[in-house]
Design a protein around this motif. Structure first.
Motif, PDB file in Angstrom:
ATOM      1  N   LYS A  91     -77.656 -57.656 110.526  1.00 22.42           N
ATOM      2  CA  LYS A  91     -77.947 -56.870 111.728  1.00 22.42           C
ATOM      3  C   LYS A  91     -79.327 -56.221 111.643  1.00 22.42           C
ATOM      4  N   LYS A  92     -79.619 -55.663 110.495  1.00 26.57           N
ATOM      5  CA  LYS A  92     -80.912 -54.992 110.287  1.00 26.57           C
ATOM      6  C   LYS A  92     -82.068 -55.994 110.336  1.00 26.57           C
ATOM      7  N   ARG A  93     -81.916 -57.120 109.624  1.00 25.15           N
ATOM      8  CA  ARG A  93     -82.994 -58.115 109.578  1.00 25.15           C
ATOM      9  C   ARG A  93     -83.266 -58.709 110.962  1.00 25.15           C
ATOM     10  N   LEU A  94     -82.202 -59.044 111.690  1.00 24.12           N
ATOM     11  CA  LEU A  94     -82.381 -59.624 113.025  1.00 24.12           C
ATOM     12  C   LEU A  94     -83.005 -58.625 113.984  1.00 24.12           C
ATOM     13  N   SER A  95     -82.605 -57.376 113.864  1.00 24.75           N
ATOM     14  CA  SER A  95     -83.150 -56.336 114.740  1.00 24.75           C
ATOM     15  C   SER A  95     -84.636 -56.124 114.488  1.00 24.75           C
ATOM     16  N   PHE A  96     -85.000 -55.946 113.228  1.00 26.20           N
ATOM     17  CA  PHE A  96     -86.401 -55.693 112.887  1.00 26.20           C
ATOM     18  C   PHE A  96     -87.263 -56.948 113.000  1.00 26.20           C
ATOM     19  N   GLY A  97     -86.721 -58.095 112.598  1.00 26.60           N
ATOM     20  CA  GLY A  97     -87.511 -59.317 112.574  1.00 26.60           C
ATOM     21  C   GLY A  97     -87.647 -60.019 113.909  1.00 26.60           C
ATOM     22  N   LEU A  98     -86.573 -59.976 114.712  1.00 26.31           N
ATOM     23  CA  LEU A  98     -86.580 -60.725 115.964  1.00 26.31           C
ATOM     24  C   LEU A  98     -86.280 -59.877 117.197  1.00 26.31           C
ATOM     25  N   GLY A  99     -85.861 -58.639 116.965  1.00 24.59           N
ATOM     26  CA  GLY A  99     -85.517 -57.777 118.092  1.00 24.59           C
ATOM     27  C   GLY A  99     -84.233 -58.184 118.791  1.00 24.59           C
ATOM     28  N   ILE A 100     -83.306 -58.793 118.030  1.00 25.12           N
ATOM     29  CA  ILE A 100     -82.034 -59.220 118.608  1.00 25.12           C
ATOM     30  C   ILE A 100     -80.868 -58.693 117.782  1.00 25.12           C
ATOM     31  N   ALA A 101     -79.689 -58.725 118.393  1.00 24.58           N
ATOM     32  CA  ALA A 101     -78.453 -58.358 117.704  1.00 24.58           C
ATOM     33  C   ALA A 101     -77.790 -59.626 117.168  1.00 24.58           C
ATOM     34  N   PRO A 102     -76.881 -59.489 116.220  1.00 20.20           N
ATOM     35  CA  PRO A 102     -76.138 -60.662 115.755  1.00 20.20           C
ATOM     36  C   PRO A 102     -75.404 -61.341 116.918  1.00 20.20           C
ATOM     37  N   SER A 103     -75.216 -62.637 116.789  1.00 16.06           N
ATOM     38  CA  SER A 103     -74.550 -63.425 117.827  1.00 16.06           C
ATOM     39  C   SER A 103     -73.064 -63.084 117.902  1.00 16.06           C
ATOM     40  N   LEU A 104     -72.449 -63.548 118.984  1.00 16.61           N
ATOM     41  CA  LEU A 104     -71.004 -63.358 119.139  1.00 16.61           C
ATOM     42  C   LEU A 104     -70.242 -64.049 118.015  1.00 16.61           C
ATOM     43  N   GLU A 105     -70.750 -65.172 117.554  1.00 19.29           N
ATOM     44  CA  GLU A 105     -70.107 -65.891 116.449  1.00 19.29           C
ATOM     45  C   GLU A 105     -70.102 -65.041 115.171  1.00 19.29           C
ATOM     46  N   THR A 106     -71.213 -64.396 114.893  1.00 20.95           N
ATOM     47  CA  THR A 106     -71.299 -63.530 113.708  1.00 20.95           C
ATOM     48  C   THR A 106     -70.416 -62.300 113.889  1.00 20.95           C
ATOM     49  N   LYS A 107     -70.392 -61.755 115.091  1.00 24.86           N
ATOM     50  CA  LYS A 107     -69.522 -60.606 115.368  1.00 24.86           C
ATOM     51  C   LYS A 107     -68.053 -60.988 115.243  1.00 24.86           C
ATOM     52  N   ALA A 108     -67.721 -62.235 115.551  1.00 29.39           N
ATOM     53  CA  ALA A 108     -66.339 -62.705 115.385  1.00 29.39           C
ATOM     54  C   ALA A 108     -65.957 -62.747 113.909  1.00 29.39           C
ATOM     55  N   VAL A 109     -66.891 -63.159 113.062  1.00 23.39           N
ATOM     56  CA  VAL A 109     -66.627 -63.145 111.615  1.00 23.39           C
ATOM     57  C   VAL A 109     -66.425 -61.702 111.162  1.00 23.39           C
ATOM     58  N   LEU A 110     -67.247 -60.795 111.665  1.00 21.83           N
ATOM     59  CA  LEU A 110     -67.084 -59.374 111.344  1.00 21.83           C
ATOM     60  C   LEU A 110     -65.689 -58.900 111.756  1.00 21.83           C
ATOM     61  N   ALA A 111     -65.278 -59.218 112.961  1.00 16.70           N
ATOM     62  CA  ALA A 111     -63.952 -58.812 113.444  1.00 16.70           C
ATOM     63  C   ALA A 111     -62.841 -59.382 112.575  1.00 16.70           C
ATOM     64  N   SER A 112     -63.042 -60.603 112.065  1.00 14.97           N
ATOM     65  CA  SER A 112     -62.011 -61.229 111.222  1.00 14.97           C
ATOM     66  C   SER A 112     -61.823 -60.465 109.913  1.00 14.97           C
ATOM     67  N   LEU A 113     -62.823 -59.711 109.510  1.00 11.56           N
ATOM     68  CA  LEU A 113     -62.692 -58.917 108.288  1.00 11.56           C
ATOM     69  C   LEU A 113     -61.667 -57.809 108.448  1.00 11.56           C
ATOM     70  N   TYR A 114     -61.424 -57.419 109.665  1.00 10.74           N
ATOM     71  CA  TYR A 114     -60.493 -56.342 109.952  1.00 10.74           C
ATOM     72  C   TYR A 114     -59.114 -56.833 110.337  1.00 10.74           C
ATOM     73  N   SER A 115     -58.971 -58.153 110.496  1.00 12.25           N
ATOM     74  CA  SER A 115     -57.659 -58.701 110.855  1.00 12.25           C
ATOM     75  C   SER A 115     -56.814 -58.814 109.600  1.00 12.25           C
ATOM     76  N   LYS A 116     -55.507 -58.866 109.795  1.00 13.21           N
ATOM     77  CA  LYS A 116     -54.589 -58.961 108.659  1.00 13.21           C
ATOM     78  C   LYS A 116     -54.631 -60.351 108.022  1.00 13.21           C
ATOM     79  N   ALA A 117     -54.909 -61.365 108.835  1.00 16.12           N
ATOM     80  CA  ALA A 117     -54.951 -62.731 108.317  1.00 16.12           C
ATOM     81  C   ALA A 117     -56.171 -62.922 107.444  1.00 16.12           C
ATOM     82  N   LYS A 118     -56.011 -63.668 106.368  1.00  8.46           N
ATOM     83  CA  LYS A 118     -57.137 -63.964 105.472  1.00  8.46           C
ATOM     84  C   LYS A 118     -57.811 -65.169 105.993  1.00  8.46           C
TER      85      LYS A 118
END
Length: 86
Positions: A59-86
């Protein structure tokens, strides 16, 4: 450009894959797909904290380097970290 092998990794491959992904990020710190794969490796190794740290770094690198936020795909991986399923 780094070509990422998308085959299914076994548990024994994960630490090696994580090390390779980290090395790739030393070459190109703006390659979002590598951050995503590294997050998945750490998740599958049971290292949620490491996976969360990788997301924050991405998130930090993309923000500073490209001025963008992580993609929805990356945010989905983040969300999966909080799900009960491994």
């Amino acid at each position: 450009m780094v070509k990422v092998n998308q085959r299914r990794l076994t548990f024994l491959d994960l630490p090696i894959a994580a090390a390779c992904y980290e090395r790739c990020l030393e070459v190109d710190e703006l390659f979002e797909g590598i951050y995503r794969q590294l997050m998945i490796c750490y998740k599958n190794l049971g290292k949620k904290g490491s996976a969360l740290s990788v997301y924050q770094r991405c998130k930090k690198r993309l923000s500073f380097g490209l001025g963008i936020a992580p993609s929805l795909e990356t945010k989905a991986v983040l969300a999966s970290l909080y799900s009960k399923a491994k």
